[in-house]
Design an enzyme around this catalytic site. Sequence first.
Site, PDB file in Angstrom:
ATOM      1  N   THR A   3       0.816  -1.223   0.000  1.00  0.00           N
ATOM      2  CA  THR A   3       0.000   0.000   0.000  1.00  0.00           C
ATOM      3  C   THR A   3       0.850   1.274   0.000  1.00  0.00           C
ATOM      4  O   THR A   3       0.668   2.154  -0.842  1.00  0.00           O
ATOM      5  CB  THR A   3      -0.901  -0.003   1.263  1.00  0.00           C
ATOM      6  OG1 THR A   3      -1.588  -1.235   1.314  1.00  0.00           O
ATOM      7  CG2 THR A   3      -1.884   1.134   1.250  1.00  0.00           C
ATOM      8  N   VAL A   4       1.772   1.369   0.949  1.00  0.00           N
ATOM      9  CA  VAL A   4       2.525   2.626   1.097  1.00  0.00           C
ATOM     10  C   VAL A   4       3.484   2.824  -0.080  1.00  0.00           C
ATOM     11  O   VAL A   4       3.616   3.941  -0.606  1.00  0.00           O
ATOM     12  CB  VAL A   4       3.298   2.643   2.448  1.00  0.00           C
ATOM     13  CG1 VAL A   4       4.073   3.935   2.609  1.00  0.00           C
ATOM     14  CG2 VAL A   4       2.325   2.460   3.611  1.00  0.00           C
ATOM     15  N   GLU A  42       9.634   9.642   9.053  1.00  0.00           N
ATOM     16  CA  GLU A  42       8.419  10.432   9.320  1.00  0.00           C
ATOM     17  C   GLU A  42       7.138   9.598   9.240  1.00  0.00           C
ATOM     18  O   GLU A  42       6.214   9.755  10.042  1.00  0.00           O
ATOM     19  CB  GLU A  42       8.339  11.598   8.316  1.00  0.00           C
ATOM     20  CG  GLU A  42       7.150  12.509   8.499  1.00  0.00           C
ATOM     21  CD  GLU A  42       7.159  13.263   9.819  1.00  0.00           C
ATOM     22  OE1 GLU A  42       8.058  14.073  10.028  1.00  0.00           O
ATOM     23  OE2 GLU A  42       6.270  13.007  10.657  1.00  0.00           O
ATOM     24  N   VAL A  53       5.053   7.284  12.210  1.00  0.00           N
ATOM     25  CA  VAL A  53       4.071   7.744  13.208  1.00  0.00           C
ATOM     26  C   VAL A  53       3.079   8.687  12.543  1.00  0.00           C
ATOM     27  O   VAL A  53       3.474   9.630  11.859  1.00  0.00           O
ATOM     28  CB  VAL A  53       4.767   8.503  14.374  1.00  0.00           C
ATOM     29  CG1 VAL A  53       3.732   9.024  15.368  1.00  0.00           C
ATOM     30  CG2 VAL A  53       5.770   7.610  15.071  1.00  0.00           C
ATOM     31  N   GLY A  83       1.037   8.257  10.053  1.00  0.00           N
ATOM     32  CA  GLY A  83       0.815   8.124   8.601  1.00  0.00           C
ATOM     33  C   GLY A  83       1.280   9.357   7.862  1.00  0.00           C
ATOM     34  O   GLY A  83       2.472   9.680   7.849  1.00  0.00           O
ATOM     35  N   ILE A  95       0.737  12.523   8.542  1.00  0.00           N
ATOM     36  CA  ILE A  95       0.857  13.782   9.310  1.00  0.00           C
ATOM     37  C   ILE A  95       2.333  14.115   9.516  1.00  0.00           C
ATOM     38  O   ILE A  95       3.092  13.301  10.050  1.00  0.00           O
ATOM     39  CB  ILE A  95       0.212  13.651  10.715  1.00  0.00           C
ATOM     40  CG1 ILE A  95      -1.212  13.125  10.624  1.00  0.00           C
ATOM     41  CG2 ILE A  95       0.249  14.974  11.447  1.00  0.00           C
ATOM     42  CD1 ILE A  95      -1.825  12.775  11.978  1.00  0.00           C
ATOM     43  N   GLU A 126      -2.605  -3.495   9.504  1.00  0.00           N
ATOM     44  CA  GLU A 126      -1.336  -4.205   9.355  1.00  0.00           C
ATOM     45  C   GLU A 126      -1.598  -5.578   8.741  1.00  0.00           C
ATOM     46  O   GLU A 126      -2.732  -6.089   8.792  1.00  0.00           O
ATOM     47  CB  GLU A 126      -0.685  -4.404  10.728  1.00  0.00           C
ATOM     48  CG  GLU A 126      -0.317  -3.126  11.440  1.00  0.00           C
ATOM     49  CD  GLU A 126       0.672  -2.291  10.658  1.00  0.00           C
ATOM     50  OE1 GLU A 126       1.771  -2.758  10.381  1.00  0.00           O
ATOM     51  OE2 GLU A 126       0.310  -1.145  10.299  1.00  0.00           O
ATOM     52  N   ASP A 172       0.583  -1.536  17.759  1.00  0.00           N
ATOM     53  CA  ASP A 172       1.010  -0.551  16.762  1.00  0.00           C
ATOM     54  C   ASP A 172       1.028   0.853  17.389  1.00  0.00           C
ATOM     55  O   ASP A 172       2.011   1.591  17.254  1.00  0.00           O
ATOM     56  CB  ASP A 172       0.057  -0.617  15.556  1.00  0.00           C
ATOM     57  CG  ASP A 172       0.408   0.390  14.493  1.00  0.00           C
ATOM     58  OD1 ASP A 172       1.389   0.181  13.760  1.00  0.00           O
ATOM     59  OD2 ASP A 172      -0.309   1.425  14.391  1.00  0.00           O
ATOM     60  N   LYS A 180       4.246   3.396  18.175  1.00  0.00           N
ATOM     61  CA  LYS A 180       4.294   4.795  17.726  1.00  0.00           C
ATOM     62  C   LYS A 180       4.439   5.742  18.925  1.00  0.00           C
ATOM     63  O   LYS A 180       5.177   6.725  18.863  1.00  0.00           O
ATOM     64  CB  LYS A 180       3.031   5.120  16.933  1.00  0.00           C
ATOM     65  CG  LYS A 180       2.969   4.389  15.585  1.00  0.00           C
ATOM     66  CD  LYS A 180       1.586   4.467  14.986  1.00  0.00           C
ATOM     67  CE  LYS A 180       1.497   3.848  13.605  1.00  0.00           C
ATOM     68  NZ  LYS A 180       0.107   3.651  13.160  1.00  0.00           N
TER      69      LYS A 180
HETATM   70  N1  HSE Z   1      -2.086  -0.094  10.579  1.00  0.00           N
HETATM   71  C1  HSE Z   1      -1.665   1.238  10.782  1.00  0.00           C
HETATM   72  C2  HSE Z   1      -2.875   2.053  11.235  1.00  0.00           C
HETATM   73  C3  HSE Z   1      -1.103   1.798   9.510  1.00  0.00           C
HETATM   74  O1  HSE Z   1      -3.998   1.562  11.103  1.00  0.00           O
HETATM   75  O2  HSE Z   1      -2.706   3.143  11.758  1.00  0.00           O
HETATM   76  C4  HSE Z   1      -0.402   3.107   9.655  1.00  0.00           C
HETATM   77  O3  HSE Z   1       0.708   3.025  10.508  1.00  0.00           O
END
Ligand code: HSE
Length: 401
Positions: A10-11, A118, A121, A123, A125, A179, A190, A194
């Site tokens: 995705t990213v 960056e 944490v 996404g 932002i 994830e 997660d 972060k």
């Molecule tokens: N799985 C993570 C979320 C993706 O839902 O925030 C972004 O780090």
Amino acid sequence: MKIGILGYGTVASGLVDIIDNNKDKRDISIEGILVRDVKKHEHRKHADVLTDNIEDIFKKDVDVIVELLGGLHPSYEYLKRAIENKINVVTANKDMLAEFGGELVSLAKENGVCIKFEASVGGGIPVLKPLIESLEGNEIDSISAILNGTTNFILSKMYDENLSYDEALKQAQDLGFAEANPEADVMGYDAGRKLSILSTLSFNKRIYWKDFYLEGINKIEPKDIEYAKQLGCKIKLVGRSKINNGKVNGYVRPVLVGNDDIISKIDNEFNIIVVNGDFLGEVSFVGKGAGKDATGSAVYADVLDIYDNRLNNVDAFIKEKVSVDKVVSSECKALIRFKKPQKDKIIQIIKDKFKEAEVIAQDDELAVVVDAPSECAINDSIKFIEDNNYCEDASKILKLS
Ligand code: HSE
């Protein structure tokens, strides 16, 4: 500038799109994309540079390696090798930074290259750069944040559309927020990772994610949401950490958030990070915390930092590790639910133990809201009630204060 990308999920797709879109402004050449199965991606953009062999990426003499594989291994080994070969690296891998951030930053410094992260944490932002650069003169003493898009999406859908937990999780997965193993999202791991990255940078001390109290949203029931509505609140998975006289206290857990609190207004895949600085006061960063384009945009910004020769590393990861207190030791409010209760006995105990206690429901279960001097006082009362078999099961949700 020549880059190699590890992963094409995705990213990475978001990154590739933004690089292509900005081709006339920035000349970034994608020299290789590492995938597990080349055939699976043959129909996609840049298919000519796909490879399933990491050696092909290292052979290309790239300026930057962007790691978007996720997970600890082999991402860690690949990044280590890149750094040792004096290649700058960009990663969105919060799992790896939470475990090996210190080691990788030290190694990057030794080798005169940088590691940028960056997108790990919040996404899309831009929050780490302002924390590191723009707020440098401030002592940050607290962070309150929604740091996981998947769980915020699930809780929003449960609250707004009465969707079941499973239906909402499925939608979040389909939208590419979750994830590979969504346990990391729903159990709070997660968000914990972060929060540890944010706290490490903000408090300038190494804070390990497993030292936080971590509780996921997997036990949240429609009834909890009903009570939250009745109390003028939403339920949000919040990461909170505070430092006071060098002592850190922190958690990731579902909490009740009053409808007038800015955090309650952040829904779906959006994240918010509220930090408090001694000179600045409170400042909030809000935006999309997950998803292809938003997260791709944050990775792209890191690549541009390297392109423009902004090659600083952060030292916070290599500072001394501090322990974290997991329970809330100050006054707090909580909703407590007792299933199959001996109502009179429990109400009596609660009224004796707490100055303020309000019964908000007593049908087949008992729900009370208490004002307690500390979380321990709540835990002790619940334990006493359970030990005496005055209920079958009890659960509590703290209110964010
Ligand atoms: N799985 C993570 C979320 C993706 O839902 O925030 C972004 O780090």
